[in-house]
Design an enzyme around this catalytic site. Structure first.
Site, mmCIF file in Angstrom:
data_model
loop_
_atom_site.group_PDB
_atom_site.id
_atom_site.type_symbol
_atom_site.label_atom_id
_atom_site.label_comp_id
_atom_site.label_asym_id
_atom_site.label_seq_id
_atom_site.Cartn_x
_atom_site.Cartn_y
_atom_site.Cartn_z
ATOM 1 N N ASP A 113 -6.503 -4.817 4.886
ATOM 2 C CA ASP A 113 -7.533 -4.287 3.983
ATOM 3 C C ASP A 113 -8.508 -5.388 3.590
ATOM 4 O O ASP A 113 -9.730 -5.242 3.687
ATOM 5 C CB ASP A 113 -6.822 -3.727 2.748
ATOM 6 C CG ASP A 113 -7.781 -3.185 1.717
ATOM 7 O OD1 ASP A 113 -8.660 -2.408 2.091
ATOM 8 O OD2 ASP A 113 -7.648 -3.545 0.530
ATOM 9 N N ASP A 151 -4.071 -16.962 4.728
ATOM 10 C CA ASP A 151 -5.091 -17.769 4.052
ATOM 11 C C ASP A 151 -5.843 -18.631 5.063
ATOM 12 O O ASP A 151 -7.073 -18.731 5.027
ATOM 13 C CB ASP A 151 -4.491 -18.603 2.908
ATOM 14 C CG ASP A 151 -3.105 -19.145 3.197
ATOM 15 O OD1 ASP A 151 -2.546 -18.803 4.255
ATOM 16 O OD2 ASP A 151 -2.570 -19.909 2.381
ATOM 17 N N LYS A 171 2.154 -13.982 6.129
ATOM 18 C CA LYS A 171 2.431 -15.038 5.151
ATOM 19 C C LYS A 171 3.942 -15.259 5.178
ATOM 20 O O LYS A 171 4.641 -15.198 4.155
ATOM 21 C CB LYS A 171 1.939 -14.574 3.768
ATOM 22 C CG LYS A 171 1.974 -15.630 2.703
ATOM 23 C CD LYS A 171 0.757 -16.523 2.686
ATOM 24 C CE LYS A 171 0.924 -17.620 1.652
ATOM 25 N NZ LYS A 171 -0.118 -18.646 1.715
ATOM 26 N N TYR A 194 0.803 -1.214 0.000
ATOM 27 C CA TYR A 194 0.000 0.000 0.000
ATOM 28 C C TYR A 194 0.841 1.270 0.000
ATOM 29 O O TYR A 194 0.300 2.365 -0.117
ATOM 30 C CB TYR A 194 -0.891 0.017 1.247
ATOM 31 C CG TYR A 194 -2.341 -0.225 0.964
ATOM 32 C CD1 TYR A 194 -2.815 -1.521 0.767
ATOM 33 C CD2 TYR A 194 -3.252 0.816 0.882
ATOM 34 C CE1 TYR A 194 -4.142 -1.749 0.516
ATOM 35 C CE2 TYR A 194 -4.584 0.587 0.634
ATOM 36 C CZ TYR A 194 -5.034 -0.702 0.458
ATOM 37 O OH TYR A 194 -6.341 -0.927 0.204
#
Ligand code: NAI
Length: 359
Positions: free
Chosen positions: A247, A223, A190, A123
């Protein structure tokens, strides 16, 4: 009397912020609203979607509440929303997702809080277009370091995650948990794939967690987090995430509590706070008096808490709850979720009137 900058925004922004303003005024709390326009509509006049006088106004009050502002997709100006957060280093985006009776969702008793890092990550807006000099120079550096090849026709976005940025957002999440009687913080990442960036975030999260033995800590891959949230939202309490995952997971969590029309938010830093709903400008329903203003009204309740007006904030939350629980005067998104059709719903302003009646 509190000085507050009000940025109505565009799309459904003007409708939901006017509904919000009427509800806040009905509490009797004295607010001196300084209304400022930003977005595509002011470019012709000022040559920018975020004029300096808007930034000056927010700097002067330190508190603003805004409607959503449309960002062109793919091309055009960068997000005004992101620019505002960066201008004041509002590093913590706090988004409570709490079930309410009659919210139309598939779940009951969801009660969790997203703490999203707001200044770094993909971002940050560090991007190189396909064919640009920056992209080809970066591709050379990457190839020279043995990590290529990057295809010649690739565009490249950079993901900066810093130790300092990670430390302050995770610390914010733990301090928030402590101050609000929350029991657990989950760091979402992640790091199995992005070992450098997310690995750093996770390492720092573990270090910070060691300083808060009174708060349970765990970490989860993003995930698996998404699946866990859908299967068992009760497993979560406070989630702390880098910007992009924050987000995406914010919208997922809004879906657990009735949708985007329900999810409020705050962007907070040392220099001030800007309150806004999680959702965007919803151009598909703009100007029709059908948007759900709940998220914006609950964002105002967060603002009133920030201003020390806890009693008024509590009254607004209770009035929204009572209006949804009564189920008679709700907007189309909620009615559709409850009954399969929007028939019998009320408009944005009529919903605000119903909330005001319950104050
Ligand atoms: P969106 O959040 O505006 O809309 C997604 C879907 O949710 C649409 O079907 C919309 O009708 C519905 N929805 C959203 N808010 C609602 C409400 N209050 N009541 C009932 N239904 C509601 O997301 P989208 O369409 O991806 O983005 C539209 C624009 O908003 C884009 O330009 C985007 O960049 C901008 N945006 C601005 C944000 C901000 O100002 N902070 C945040 C997110 C997006």
């Amino acid at each position: 009397m509190h000085d507050v900058v009000l940025i109505p925004g565009d799309g459904i922004g003007p409708e939901i912020t006017s509904a919000m303003r009427r509800v806040v005024e009905a509490t009797g709390v004295g607010i001196n609203w300084n209304v400022q326009e930003a977005g595509a509509g002011v470019i012709d006049e000022y040559g920018t979607p975020l004029p300096d006088h808007v930034l000056d106004a927010v700097r002067a009050t330190g508190v603003a509440i805004k409607g959503p502002i449309t960002t062109p997709v793919g091309t055009g100006f960068r997000s005004v929303n992101v620019a505002l957060r960066r201008a004041f280093d509002l590093y913590a985006c706090v988004r409570p997702c709490v079930s309410q009776p009659g919210d139309g969702s598939r779940y009951e008793n969801v009660d969790l809080v997203i703490v999203r890092e707001n200044t770094e990550d993909l971002y940050a807006g560090i991007e190189y277009d396909r064919g640009s000099e920056g992209a080809s120079r970066l591709a050379e550096v990457i190839a020279a370091s043995g990590q290529g090849p990057v295809r010649e026709d690739a565009a490249i976005s950079i993901k900066p995650i810093s130790e300092a940025g990670s430390r302050r957002i995770v610390t914010y999440a733990f301090e928030y948990a402590r101050a609000n009687g929350r029991k657990k913080v989950t760091a979402v990442h992640k790091a199995n794939i992005m070992k450098a960036t997310d690995g750093l975030f996770l390492r720092v999260a573990r270090e910070v967690a060691a300083g808060y033995p009174d708060i349970e800590f765990n970490d989860k891959i993003v995930d698996a987090t998404c699946m866990g949230l859908v299967m068992n939202p009760d497993d979560f309490d406070v989630l702390v995430l880098p910007n992009l995952y924050g987000d995406i997971v914010s919208d997922l969590c809004a879906g657990l509590v009735g949708g985007l029309g329900m999810a409020p938010g705050a962007n907070i830093g040392e220099q001030g706070a800007i309150f806004e709903a999680t959702h965007g400008s919803a151009p598909d329903i703009a100007g029709k008096d059908i948007a759900n203003p709940t998220a914006e009204i609950l964002s105002a309740a967060m603002m009133l808490d920030h201003l020390g007006e806890h009693e008024a904030a509590g009254r607004i939350r209770a009035a929204v709850r009572a209006t949804l629980a009564a189920g008679e005067k709700v907007t189309g998104d909620v009615r559709r979720a409850l009954t399969g059709t929007a028939e019998g719903c009320v408009g944005t302003q009529a919903f605000a009137d119903a909330v005001i009646e319950h104050l």
